[in-house]
Design a protein around this motif. Structure first.
Motif, short mmCIF file in Angstrom:
data_model
loop_
_atom_site.label_atom_id
_atom_site.label_comp_id
_atom_site.label_asym_id
_atom_site.label_seq_id
_atom_site.Cartn_x
_atom_site.Cartn_y
_atom_site.Cartn_z
N SER A 172 0.85 -1.18 0.00
CA SER A 172 0.00 0.00 0.00
C SER A 172 0.88 1.24 0.00
O SER A 172 1.95 1.25 0.62
CB SER A 172 -0.91 0.00 1.23
OG SER A 172 -1.60 1.22 1.35
N GLU A 174 0.05 4.00 1.36
CA GLU A 174 -0.11 4.63 2.66
C GLU A 174 0.72 3.88 3.71
O GLU A 174 0.64 2.67 3.82
CB GLU A 174 -1.58 4.63 3.07
CG GLU A 174 -2.46 5.46 2.14
CD GLU A 174 -3.92 5.44 2.56
OE1 GLU A 174 -4.20 4.86 3.63
OE2 GLU A 174 -4.74 6.00 1.83
N LYS A 175 1.50 4.62 4.45
CA LYS A 175 2.34 4.03 5.49
C LYS A 175 1.51 3.79 6.75
O LYS A 175 0.69 4.61 7.14
CB LYS A 175 3.52 4.94 5.80
CG LYS A 175 4.45 5.18 4.61
CD LYS A 175 5.08 3.86 4.14
CE LYS A 175 6.02 4.09 2.97
NZ LYS A 175 6.56 2.82 2.44
N SER A 176 1.73 2.67 7.38
CA SER A 176 1.02 2.35 8.61
C SER A 176 1.95 1.57 9.53
O SER A 176 3.16 1.48 9.28
CB SER A 176 -0.24 1.53 8.30
OG SER A 176 0.10 0.20 7.95
N ALA A 177 1.39 0.98 10.55
CA ALA A 177 2.20 0.20 11.49
C ALA A 177 2.65 -1.11 10.88
O ALA A 177 3.55 -1.77 11.41
CB ALA A 177 1.39 -0.08 12.76
N GLU A 181 -0.24 -4.21 4.42
CA GLU A 181 -1.58 -4.05 5.00
C GLU A 181 -2.32 -5.39 5.00
O GLU A 181 -2.37 -6.07 3.96
CB GLU A 181 -2.38 -3.03 4.20
CG GLU A 181 -1.96 -1.59 4.43
CD GLU A 181 -2.16 -1.17 5.88
OE1 GLU A 181 -3.20 -1.54 6.48
OE2 GLU A 181 -1.29 -0.49 6.43
N GLU A 339 -13.99 5.74 9.82
CA GLU A 339 -13.62 5.14 8.53
C GLU A 339 -14.78 4.32 7.97
O GLU A 339 -15.11 4.41 6.78
CB GLU A 339 -12.39 4.25 8.69
CG GLU A 339 -11.91 3.65 7.37
CD GLU A 339 -10.69 2.76 7.54
OE1 GLU A 339 -10.24 2.17 6.55
OE2 GLU A 339 -10.19 2.64 8.69
#
Length: 375
Positions: A172, A174-177, A181, A339
């Motif tokens: 993805s 978008e960067k996340s933890a 994803e 969301e």
């Protein structure tokens, strides 16, 4: 519509004797001592069903360690002989398949970078034709359920009935933890289409961080996935690949010991009766939701006709912003996630726009058809 896969139950081709099913081992086979020592420590935990190791490592960029190559298969043979653990290896070409089979590897898997390419998957499938060996297929790098299904079908069409899917998350922007994803909805969709297909979770590649492996593993088991594939190294701090997401055999045993195992069903009549009662309530509410959505769309149609008659544009951004603001605030007060609310509103709005666009174009389409008739 269910997938028409000809597969054998998981327990018929991998004797677990343990719950949950865990396939573990180093991301990469680096040296013979590293691989064999790790295998012994994993076997000693008594919690591992099969030993995995990367022999050929497809990397994003050249110049990085791309696997020790075929010599690593000999190390796997030694590890299997000394520990009794079945072995599992990733294959990305017909040559890999040939060498792995020759070395007596017990389980093969197709990696995410291979699943994304139907040509590669077909080459692997052709090499497997006439062979009786378990094959697991990881989801493609990109979130595409059809690609995942297509790869599984190609392998199954080659005659492989000992088949499983591996959920390792998706790339993805978008960067996340997470490194990848989870996109649990895609894994759930596959499980819905093929309930009999074993689904194994790869928390190492989803998390990219050893501290999150336990959390991802528990969620996977709570979603009724049949097992886990976890990377384990005798000393992760010096691992040649993916050091941050590997755990020691002792840490892996601790993670497994803290997992709660839940069953998809229970024989407790009282519990089943209560679940049935609650599900009936859900069914009634779902029916009401569908009814109200239909009523909403009927009003949207009326608005579309009104806009058409008065030459008003379909989209009014200000009105849409007002809806989102009011509804999300209301949803928060009712303890609904922002969301989720935004996604629901976007679906409703998209359908309304689609229906109003069809209404707007009715005259134009009729006039165009009439012109063609007179040509």
């Amino acid at each position: 519509m269910k997938l028409n896969l000809n597969i054998q139950p998981l327990h018929t081709w991998i004797k677990t004797g343990k719950e949950p099913l865990v396939i573990a081992g180093p991301c990469s086979a680096e040296t013979e001592d590293q691989l064999v020592a790790t295998a012994h420590l994993l076997a000693q935990t008594g919690r591992i069903s099969a030993l995995r190791a990367g022999i050929w490592k497809p990397r994003t960029r050249p110049g990085e360690f791309e696997g020790i190559g075929s010599i690593g298969l000999e190390w796997l043979k030694r590890a299997k002989a000394e520990t009794g653990l079945p072995t599992a290896v990733e294959v990305a070409t017909a040559k890999h398949v040939e060498e792995a089979l020759k070395a007596g590897v017990d389980i093969l898997w197709v990696g995410a970078r291979s699943t994304v390419n139907p040509f590669t998957v077909q080459e692997i499938a052709d090499a497997l034709r006439g062979v009786d060996i378990p094959v697991m297929v990881k989801n493609p790098v990109n979130p595409d359920l059809s690609l995942w299904i297509g790869a599984l079908e190609r392998i199954n069409n080659a005659g492989i009935t000992k088949l499983a899917a591996i959920h390792r998350g998706f790339s993805s922007y978008e960067k996340s933890a997470f490194r990848n994803e989870p996109m649990w909805d895609i894994a759930i969709a596959l499980k819905t289409l093929a309930p009999e297909l074993p689904l194994i979770n790869d928390p190492s590649h989803i998390s990219g961080n050893r501290d999150l492996i336990g959390y991802i593993s528990q969620k996977a088991l709570d979603l009724d996935m049949q097992g886990l594939m976890i990377e384990s190294h005798i000393d992760p701090s010096v691992a040649w690949t993916d050091a941050k997401q590997q755990v020691t055999p002792a840490a892996l045993a601790d993670i497994i010991d803290h997992l709660a195992l839940r069953k998809p069903e229970t024989r407790d009549a009282a519990v089943n009766d209560k679940l049935a009662e609650l599900r009936q309530q859900i069914d009634k509410i779902d029916d009401l939701l569908i009814q109200k959505i239909a009523e909403r769309m009927q009003i949207a149609d009326k608005i579309g006709n009104y806009k058409k008659d008065n030459n008003i544009t379909i989209l009014q951004v200000g009105r849409w912003d007002e809806i989102v603001q009011k509804r999300t605030n209301y949803a928060k007060a009712l303890k609904l996630g922002t969301e989720f609310t935004e996604k629901l509103l976007e679906l409703l709005h998209s359908e309304s726009i689609s229906r109003q666009t069809a209404i707007m174009n009715q005259n134009e389409a009729g006039q165009a058809a009439e012109k063609l008739t007179h040509v």
